[in-house]
Design a protein around this motif. Structure first.
Motif, PDB file in Angstrom:
ATOM      1  N   LYS A  46     -91.787  56.365 -16.199  1.00 36.93           N
ATOM      2  CA  LYS A  46     -91.795  57.354 -15.124  1.00 36.93           C
ATOM      3  C   LYS A  46     -92.963  58.312 -15.345  1.00 36.93           C
ATOM      4  CE  LYS A  46     -86.871  57.293 -13.993  1.00 36.93           C
ATOM      5  NZ  LYS A  46     -85.648  58.107 -13.829  1.00 36.93           N
ATOM      6  N   VAL A  47     -93.822  58.403 -14.341  1.00 38.47           N
ATOM      7  CA  VAL A  47     -95.033  59.208 -14.457  1.00 38.47           C
ATOM      8  C   VAL A  47     -95.121  60.177 -13.282  1.00 38.47           C
ATOM      9  CG1 VAL A  47     -97.547  59.166 -14.701  1.00 38.47           C
ATOM     10  CG2 VAL A  47     -96.184  57.246 -15.561  1.00 38.47           C
ATOM     11  N   GLY A  48     -95.528  61.397 -13.560  1.00 40.45           N
ATOM     12  CA  GLY A  48     -95.733  62.393 -12.517  1.00 40.45           C
ATOM     13  C   GLY A  48     -97.069  63.093 -12.702  1.00 40.45           C
ATOM     14  N   ILE A  49     -97.472  63.842 -11.688  1.00 38.34           N
ATOM     15  CA  ILE A  49     -98.735  64.577 -11.719  1.00 38.34           C
ATOM     16  C   ILE A  49     -98.461  66.039 -11.371  1.00 38.34           C
ATOM     17  CG2 ILE A  49    -101.038  64.842 -10.691  1.00 38.34           C
ATOM     18  CD1 ILE A  49    -100.961  61.866 -10.014  1.00 38.34           C
ATOM     19  N   VAL A  50     -99.093  66.938 -12.093  1.00 38.08           N
ATOM     20  CA  VAL A  50     -99.099  68.361 -11.744  1.00 38.08           C
ATOM     21  C   VAL A  50    -100.542  68.810 -11.630  1.00 38.08           C
ATOM     22  CG1 VAL A  50     -98.639  70.701 -12.563  1.00 38.08           C
ATOM     23  CG2 VAL A  50     -96.847  68.976 -12.702  1.00 38.08           C
ATOM     24  N   ASP A  51    -100.928  69.246 -10.435  1.00 44.09           N
ATOM     25  CA  ASP A  51    -102.256  69.808 -10.208  1.00 44.09           C
ATOM     26  C   ASP A  51    -102.164  71.320 -10.369  1.00 44.09           C
ATOM     27  OD1 ASP A  51    -103.477  67.291  -9.392  1.00 44.09           O
ATOM     28  OD2 ASP A  51    -102.312  67.494  -7.542  1.00 44.09           O
ATOM     29  N   PHE A  52    -103.156  71.912 -11.008  1.00 52.13           N
ATOM     30  CA  PHE A  52    -103.134  73.360 -11.213  1.00 52.13           C
ATOM     31  C   PHE A  52    -103.528  74.120  -9.945  1.00 52.13           C
ATOM     32  CE2 PHE A  52    -104.074  73.160 -16.081  1.00 52.13           C
ATOM     33  CZ  PHE A  52    -102.914  72.441 -16.260  1.00 52.13           C
ATOM     34  N   THR A  53    -104.572  73.661  -9.267  1.00 49.96           N
ATOM     35  CA  THR A  53    -105.105  74.367  -8.100  1.00 49.96           C
ATOM     36  C   THR A  53    -105.139  73.435  -6.892  1.00 49.96           C
ATOM     37  OG1 THR A  53    -107.472  73.805  -8.226  1.00 49.96           O
ATOM     38  CG2 THR A  53    -106.674  75.502  -9.737  1.00 49.96           C
ATOM     39  N   ARG A  54    -105.449  74.006  -5.727  1.00 52.36           N
ATOM     40  CA  ARG A  54    -105.580  73.211  -4.510  1.00 52.36           C
ATOM     41  C   ARG A  54    -107.011  72.720  -4.298  1.00 52.36           C
ATOM     42  NH1 ARG A  54    -103.913  76.669   0.222  1.00 52.36           N
ATOM     43  NH2 ARG A  54    -105.121  78.221  -0.928  1.00 52.36           N
ATOM     44  N   GLY A  55    -107.905  73.056  -5.228  1.00 51.77           N
ATOM     45  CA  GLY A  55    -109.301  72.650  -5.086  1.00 51.77           C
ATOM     46  C   GLY A  55    -109.995  73.336  -3.936  1.00 51.77           C
ATOM     47  N   GLU A  56    -109.571  74.565  -3.645  1.00 58.88           N
ATOM     48  CA  GLU A  56    -110.059  75.256  -2.448  1.00 58.88           C
ATOM     49  C   GLU A  56    -111.520  75.687  -2.525  1.00 58.88           C
ATOM     50  OE1 GLU A  56    -107.729  78.419  -4.859  1.00 58.88           O
ATOM     51  OE2 GLU A  56    -107.574  76.277  -4.391  1.00 58.88           O
ATOM     52  N   LEU A  57    -112.111  75.681  -3.722  1.00 60.85           N
ATOM     53  CA  LEU A  57    -113.519  76.059  -3.832  1.00 60.85           C
ATOM     54  C   LEU A  57    -114.465  74.869  -3.694  1.00 60.85           C
ATOM     55  CD1 LEU A  57    -113.577  78.748  -6.696  1.00 60.85           C
ATOM     56  CD2 LEU A  57    -113.448  79.064  -4.227  1.00 60.85           C
ATOM     57  N   GLY A  58    -113.921  73.695  -3.518  1.00 58.64           N
ATOM     58  CA  GLY A  58    -114.753  72.505  -3.378  1.00 58.64           C
ATOM     59  C   GLY A  58    -115.690  72.604  -2.189  1.00 58.64           C
ATOM     60  N   ALA A  62    -101.604  60.957  -0.205  1.00 61.06           N
ATOM     61  CA  ALA A  62    -101.932  59.547   0.020  1.00 61.06           C
ATOM     62  C   ALA A  62    -102.213  58.840  -1.303  1.00 61.06           C
ATOM     63  CB  ALA A  62    -103.136  59.438   0.951  1.00 61.06           C
ATOM     64  N   ALA A  63    -102.953  59.501  -2.178  1.00 62.55           N
ATOM     65  CA  ALA A  63    -103.273  58.906  -3.474  1.00 62.55           C
ATOM     66  C   ALA A  63    -102.004  58.697  -4.303  1.00 62.55           C
ATOM     67  CB  ALA A  63    -104.252  59.796  -4.225  1.00 62.55           C
ATOM     68  N   SER A  64    -101.082  59.635  -4.232  1.00 59.10           N
ATOM     69  CA  SER A  64     -99.841  59.531  -4.998  1.00 59.10           C
ATOM     70  C   SER A  64     -99.032  58.308  -4.594  1.00 59.10           C
ATOM     71  CB  SER A  64     -99.001  60.798  -4.814  1.00 59.10           C
ATOM     72  OG  SER A  64     -99.669  61.929  -5.323  1.00 59.10           O
ATOM     73  N   LYS A  65     -99.034  58.002  -3.302  1.00 60.73           N
ATOM     74  CA  LYS A  65     -98.327  56.812  -2.822  1.00 60.73           C
ATOM     75  C   LYS A  65     -98.975  55.541  -3.356  1.00 60.73           C
ATOM     76  CE  LYS A  65     -96.609  58.943   1.432  1.00 60.73           C
ATOM     77  NZ  LYS A  65     -96.678  58.965   2.919  1.00 60.73           N
ATOM     78  N   ILE A  66    -100.292  55.535  -3.421  1.00 61.90           N
ATOM     79  CA  ILE A  66    -101.000  54.366  -3.959  1.00 61.90           C
ATOM     80  C   ILE A  66    -100.694  54.192  -5.438  1.00 61.90           C
ATOM     81  CG2 ILE A  66    -103.293  53.403  -4.445  1.00 61.90           C
ATOM     82  CD1 ILE A  66    -104.240  54.894  -1.877  1.00 61.90           C
ATOM     83  N   GLY A 123     -98.017  55.347  -7.044  1.00 60.51           N
ATOM     84  CA  GLY A 123     -96.598  55.088  -7.265  1.00 60.51           C
ATOM     85  C   GLY A 123     -95.937  56.076  -8.200  1.00 60.51           C
ATOM     86  N   VAL A 124     -96.477  57.312  -8.299  1.00 62.57           N
ATOM     87  CA  VAL A 124     -95.887  58.304  -9.202  1.00 62.57           C
ATOM     88  C   VAL A 124     -94.545  58.795  -8.674  1.00 62.57           C
ATOM     89  CG1 VAL A 124     -98.088  59.060 -10.151  1.00 62.57           C
ATOM     90  CG2 VAL A 124     -97.220  60.162  -8.088  1.00 62.57           C
ATOM     91  N   GLU A 125     -93.722  59.259  -9.598  1.00 60.09           N
ATOM     92  CA  GLU A 125     -92.388  59.755  -9.256  1.00 60.09           C
ATOM     93  C   GLU A 125     -92.455  61.066  -8.480  1.00 60.09           C
ATOM     94  OE1 GLU A 125     -89.282  58.469 -10.097  1.00 60.09           O
ATOM     95  OE2 GLU A 125     -90.182  56.669 -10.967  1.00 60.09           O
TER      96      GLU A 125
END
Length: 241
Positions: free
Chosen positions: A32-44, A58-62, A64-66
């Motif tokens: 079981k794998v998950g992702i936590v992003d710190f920021t929204r990348g708003e300065l990009g 969309a990337a998370s669905k590809i 398959g993370v929990e």
């Protein structure tokens, strides 16, 4: 929800770019794998926080993370201080990962190294009984410390201590990267946004070249590299390439 692996990224797309093959590989092994992003990348330079959110979903669905969560820290201006550490500690205690994958210890983007240090400190403090955090229902969380932190290699080359064979999952990995349509070059999807070092066709070639370089070191086609601040142990030498 207890996870086996929690991948941390200071920006949405950090995980996809640097360790998504490893994520997919372990999901395929039943972890079981998950992702936590710190920021929204708003300065990009390209895209917006809103488009990055849709792209990360969309990337998370590809992948398959929990689960995938965003701590909504300030892009570029977050600090490795008590307030930010407590946010991450609460997430670590919520998901109780055995292994954490975190940003590079040093890199071209200054956010990456700062996020790595934040991850290191939060992982340690998360195991201290006297550091108090609350869950969403207001209950005191139990302490939890991951067994290991591996820092993925990002833009700047670092000699890896560990390389994961991601050859069988390379195409799926790159599909997850390409889900961030505003950030990277995708043939047939040209736009009028400003050019950046990562929005050119050459950057995609760089990603493949880096993976091939790491793969060659362990005798496979594609690999993802990680750095560890502590020794890597095993109970079975035959499991190592």
């Amino acid at each position: 929800m207890k996870l086996d692996i929690l991948a941390l990224g200071v920006h949405p797309d950090d995980v996809e770019l640097a360790c998504s093959g490893t994520v997919i590989s372990h999901i395929n092994r039943g972890k079981k794998v998950g992702i936590v992003d710190f920021t929204r990348g708003e300065l990009g330079t390209r895209g917006t926080a809103e488009t990055r959110k849709a792209e990360s979903e969309a990337a998370s669905k590809i992948l398959g993370v929990e689960v995938r969560e965003n701590l909504e820290m300030a892009d570029g201006f977050f600090q490795n201080d008590k307030a930010h550490q407590l946010k991450l500690i609460a997430a670590l205690r919520k998901f109780q990962p055995e292994i954490v994958l975190a940003n590079a210890l040093d890199d071209r983007h200054s956010d990456h190294g700062r996020a790595a240090k934040l991850a290191i400190d939060a992982c340690f403090y998360a195991g201290l009984v006297k550091v108090e955090t609350l869950d969403a229902q207001g209950n005191i969380q139990a302490p939890w410390r991951p067994k290991q932190i591996y820092h993925y290699v990002q833009d700047r080359y670092m000699k890896p201590d560990l390389i994961v064979d991601v050859t069988p999952f390379w195409e799926q990995r790159m599909e997850a990267v390409k889900a961030f349509k505003t950030q990277f070059f995708i043939s047939g999807n040209e736009d009028n946004e400003p050019a950046t070092p990562i929005s050119t066709p050459d950057f995609m070639l760089f990603l493949e070249a880096r993976a091939r370089e790491f793969g060659r070191l362990i005798g496979v086609k594609y690999g993802e590299g990680f750095v560890s601040r502590t020794p890597i142990g095993t109970t079975n030498l035959f499991e190592l390439k």
